[in-house]
Design a protein around this motif. Structure first.
Motif, PDB file in Angstrom:
ATOM      1  N   ASP A   1       0.817  -1.213   0.000  1.00 39.05           N
ATOM      2  CA  ASP A   1       0.000   0.000   0.000  1.00 39.05           C
ATOM      3  C   ASP A   1       0.854   1.269   0.000  1.00 39.05           C
ATOM      4  O   ASP A   1       0.372   2.353   0.304  1.00 39.05           O
ATOM      5  CB  ASP A   1      -0.921   0.012   1.233  1.00 39.05           C
TER       6      ASP A   1
ATOM      7  N   SER B   1      -5.449   5.072   1.374  1.00 38.92           N
ATOM      8  CA  SER B   1      -5.227   3.726   1.917  1.00 38.92           C
ATOM      9  C   SER B   1      -5.032   3.772   3.429  1.00 38.92           C
ATOM     10  O   SER B   1      -5.561   2.921   4.159  1.00 38.92           O
ATOM     11  CB  SER B   1      -4.019   3.069   1.245  1.00 38.92           C
TER      12      SER B   1
ATOM     13  N   LYS C   1     -11.196   1.263   9.363  1.00 38.69           N
ATOM     14  CA  LYS C   1     -11.503  -0.140   9.623  1.00 38.69           C
ATOM     15  C   LYS C   1     -11.082  -0.561  11.032  1.00 38.69           C
ATOM     16  O   LYS C   1     -11.738  -1.397  11.664  1.00 38.69           O
ATOM     17  CB  LYS C   1     -10.810  -1.029   8.587  1.00 38.69           C
TER      18      LYS C   1
ATOM     19  N   LYS D   1      -7.694   2.220   6.172  1.00 36.50           N
ATOM     20  CA  LYS D   1      -7.239   1.236   7.157  1.00 36.50           C
ATOM     21  C   LYS D   1      -7.523   1.725   8.574  1.00 36.50           C
ATOM     22  O   LYS D   1      -7.949   0.951   9.439  1.00 36.50           O
ATOM     23  CB  LYS D   1      -5.747   0.961   6.987  1.00 36.50           C
TER      24      LYS D   1
END
Length: 282
Positions: free
Chosen positions: A25, A259, A266, A263
């Motif tokens: 990433d 990204s 999440k 993340k």
């Protein structure tokens, strides 16, 4: 006003090999050919910089001249240079003498964190290097810890917890892959370089961030990339190498990478602005 979409390059402009991301990433693109002459040159150029080995007098132009003469491709080749070989490569007498002197000084005058940085391991900058050395004490002990890690297809299977705890999952994966794939190069570190075993200590300006692990993403108005790391550490906090579940919060600047934000969302990590961070350390 129209905008022009710029596509990322797919092949190296110097050797024609495919361009890849070393970190899944990550934002940086690399030539996949480890023997690409330009890639090797830029690795040498990074090794000699002030923040790494601090070898004065080794400009990119000089390195290219030494490389074209067949004298250097890898950092350890530098320590095999002699006055005569430098002069034969086209360096002047004074330049050659100074270069040999600077190389000798760098063998003993550079702290371990600089040496670890200079190896060019993706995601292992100054902060990560300091944290690793603070935890393990020396590059050799880091290698010993890596040797205990079990991997499968470059994925950590077991015994990597001690390293992950210090620098996070992604940086740990990068470090472990490098150490396992470059054992011969590590032997050159022990052969050519004598360095301070323990990373330099950081003097805290305050303890306002004590117990907090922080990461920043995007462009900040009041800090450079290294500046925000230094600010976090100076105020008693720990700066993370990547997004992981141990983050206390993430500072989000302008043009932040999607990204990292995805993340963080999440993982349920709190995100704050640069202004909110500045209020925290007032």
């Amino acid at each position: 006003m129209s905008t022009i979409k710029i596509s990322a390059p797919t092949v190296c402009p110097f050797c024609g090999s495919p361009i890849v991301k070393q970190i899944k990433d990550g934002a940086h693109l690399y030539c996949s050919n480890k023997n690409c002459k330009e890639r090797l040159l830029q690795q040498l150029n990074y090794f000699v910089t002030k923040q790494c080995m601090n070898i004065d007098g080794l400009s990119e132009k000089t390195l290219r001249k030494l490389q074209d003469a067949g004298l250097v491709n890898y950092w350890y080749d530098l320590y095999s240079l002699t006055f005569d070989s430098c002069v034969n490569a086209g360096l002047g007498n004074k330049t050659a003498l100074k270069l040999i002197d600077e190389l000798q000084k760098s063998r003993t005058s550079v702290p371990a964190e600089n040496v670890l940085m200079a190896l060019g391991i993706p995601m292992i900058g100054k902060v990560a290097a300091q944290e690793l050395l603070s935890e393990f004490g020396s590059i050799k002990e880091i290698e010993n810890a890596v040797n205990n890690v079990q991997v499968d297809n470059s994925n950590i299977v077991s015994n990597g917890e001690a390293i992950i705890k210090v620098i996070g999952d992604a940086a740990a994966q990068s470090l472990i892959s490098y150490f396992k794939e470059n054992k011969e190069e590590l032997q050159y570190v022990y052969t050519y370089l004598t360095y301070t075993s323990v990373a330099s200590e950081t003097v805290s300006a305050s303890n306002k961030l004590e117990g907090l692990t922080i990461l920043a993403t995007g462009t900040l108005q009041n800090f450079t990339r290294d500046g925000i790391k230094e600010s976090v550490i100076a105020n008693g906090g720990k700066y993370a190498s990547g997004v992981n579940g141990k983050l206390s919060f993430m500072i989000v600047g302008q043009a932040a990478g999607s990204s990292k934000i995805d993340k963080a969302n999440k993982l349920g990590i709190k995100m704050i602005s640069e202004e909110e961070y500045l209020n925290l350390i007032k």
